[in-house]
Scaffold this active site. Structure first.
Site, PDB file in Angstrom:
ATOM      1  N   HIS A 118       1.011  -1.356   0.050  1.00  0.00           N
ATOM      2  CA  HIS A 118       0.070   0.034  -0.033  1.00  0.00           C
ATOM      3  C   HIS A 118       1.003   1.017  -0.055  1.00  0.00           C
ATOM      4  CE1 HIS A 118      -2.698  -2.894   1.627  1.00  0.00           C
ATOM      5  NE2 HIS A 118      -3.748  -2.432   1.026  1.00  0.00           N
ATOM      6  N   ASP A 137      -4.745  -6.663  -7.540  1.00  0.00           N
ATOM      7  CA  ASP A 137      -4.725  -6.033  -6.249  1.00  0.00           C
ATOM      8  C   ASP A 137      -5.132  -4.318  -6.642  1.00  0.00           C
ATOM      9  OD1 ASP A 137      -5.050  -5.685  -3.569  1.00  0.00           O
ATOM     10  OD2 ASP A 137      -3.101  -6.391  -3.215  1.00  0.00           O
TER      11      ASP A 137
END
Length: 488
Positions: free
Chosen positions: A182, A251
């Protein structure tokens, strides 16, 4: 070359955006009318009548796929306000009962089906071989390939028996990293032989169990070149060569590992070119204070327009996008109509109790308000569940003291140690390996108050003194830990 409207519909068929609010925004309705593959629910979408919202989405676009990250344990969207009441992967790995894992998978699938969603973005098939891993940890079934493989397959069977699709993640394995994708691009230092032997088998097990989808990881390795797995045709080609013919889902493309290198649009084009089928754009609330009022629509349009432009320029073959859209449509057809069968009542508490481990000699513990000193680090962006409810459940009405173990000075630690010595106290931790900041603060508190109990909701780790391990940042795990304390 297709006309503009046809091209937009084709590209929409491979896009999976998030959105803001608990009602359908106008842009989303228009995109659904124009063939959008579906949406991904995040916590901010679930504050209203979610089943009614899902029904509205499906009325607008009957083949729309609604996905949700509902792993149980530390990661929940459905129970963000309370903390999860479903066992997490690490708890199930400790118990090592595939029937319990399959039953848990079914319960997750049943709950997801009840709100009208179609895809469980789980189970986690990563083998967590690096204990420093900041983003997987207790989300994995464990650190052994055989254990993770059999429980991944069991979870897939359970989820899909409820009539929804499972999506095993994060191919080719996010377990041996110590960077959160992230925030940055994690790099593997493993050889291809090590990856093949230790990290790919759970995905093969998921494929053998009939999993509908597999999600990619934003990770890289020197032997793959510069491109992370999500954008790497060699890596995704291996998944196909190993027999998976379902939907490859990326993702989230708004994660820093992609966004800060090639952008959402560039990531979308390159992921499709590499062999991905469905592009998870991400959670529009992730920019935090920098989020724009129409961040959801902006992110969607960046991805859509980049793909359209790439097809028009010849950079991205029309046939590749059509192939991807066809796979997505086939998965949508496969999850309708629902086929869930009646099941025996699900006993989550029993599984959670079986996952608890007690180390050292526990002091007498009374069923009364308890001081909780919470040393845990901040959750990753993947874990937006209400981790604060772990402390609340353990405290049972007592005081909660939060300390940043990384920055606390001796005076602060000494002050809370004095308080710990004056009342029934739990020190709440999730990383107590030798040399960690939490271990240092825990040892300092125990030097003043030796009878405090540590409750570890992270990966099991040895620490001196009384420790209750209940490996999930969830309401269920906290209640199980407190029951263990009261039983001694």
């Amino acid at each position: 070359m297709p006309q503009a409207d046809e091209l937009t519909r084709l590209v929409n068929g491979v896009l999976w955006p998030g959105f803001l609010g608990s009602e359908m925004p106008e842009w989303l309705g228009t995109a659904l009318d124009d063939g959008l593959a579906g949406v991904v629910y995040f916590a901010q979408n679930l504050h209203g009548d979610t089943a009614a919202l899902s029904a509205e989405i499906h009325r607008r676009a009957p083949r729309a796929l609604i996905g949700i990250d509902e792993e149980g344990g530390s990661v929940t969207r459905l129970e963000t306000d309370t903390g999860s009441t479903v066992p997490g992967a690490a708890q199930l790995g400790v118990v090592d009962d595939v029937d319990a894992t399959e039953a848990t998978g079914y319960e997750i699938g049943r709950r997801v089906d009840a709100i009208g969603a179609d895809v469980v973005i789980g189970p986690v098939a990563d083998v967590n071989t690096d204990p420093r891993n900041p983003v997987i940890g207790v989300r994995a079934f464990g650190d052994r390939t055989d254990l993770v493989s059999r429980h991944t397959a069991a979870a897939v069977r359970g989820i899909q028996r409820a009539g929804v699709a499972a999506c095993a993640k994060h191919y080719p394995g996010h377990g041996d990293t110590h960077t959160d994708s992230h925030h940055d691009l994690p790099a593997l230092t493993l050889s291809q032989e090590e990856i093949d032997a230790h990290h790919l088998p759970p995905f093969s097990a998921a494929t053998d169990a009939g999993v509908h989808a597999i999600m990619t990881a934003h990770i890289c390795a020197p032997q793959w070149g510069d491109a992370p797995a999500t954008l790497n045709s060699d890596v995704l080609g291996r998944l196909r060569a190993d027999g998976f013919d379902g939907v490859i889902i990326t993702d989230a493309l708004d994660m820093a590992a992609i966004r800060e290198r090639v952008g959402i649009g560039g990531g979308a084009v390159r992921a499709l070119a590499a062999g991905a089928d469905l592009l998870c754009i991400g959670n529009p609330t992730n920019p935090g204070a920098a989020m724009l009022p129409d961040q959801d629509e902006i992110d969607y349009l960046i991805a859509r327009d980049a793909i359209v432009a790439a097809i028009r320029s010849g950079e991205l073959p029309h046939e590749r996008v059509a192939e991807a859209a066809g796979r997505v449509a086939a998965m949508a057809d496969a999850v309708r109509p629902r086929s869930a069968a009646a099941e025996a009542p699900f006993d989550a508490d029993s599984i959670a109790d079986r996952a608890v481990r007690v180390h050292g000699d526990l002091p007498a513990f009374a069923d009364e308000p308890t001081t909780v000193i919470d040393l845990r680090r901040a959750s990753s962006l993947a874990v937006d569940s209400a981790a604060s409810h772990v402390a609340l459940a353990l405290a049972a009405g007592g005081d909660i003291i939060r300390i940043d173990a990384e920055s606390a000075d001796d005076a602060e630690v000494g002050a809370v140690a004095q308080r710990a010595g004056a009342a029934q106290t739990i020190v709440l931790v999730d990383r107590v390996d030798e040399g960690t900041a939490q271990r240092h603060v825990l040892d300092s508190i125990r030097s003043v108050a030796p009878r405090v109990v540590a409750v570890n909701v992270g990966l099991p780790a040895h620490a001196e003194g009384a420790v209750v391990s209940s490996p999930a940042a969830s309401l269920l795990a906290a209640r199980a830990a407190r029951r263990a304390l009261l039983a001694h």
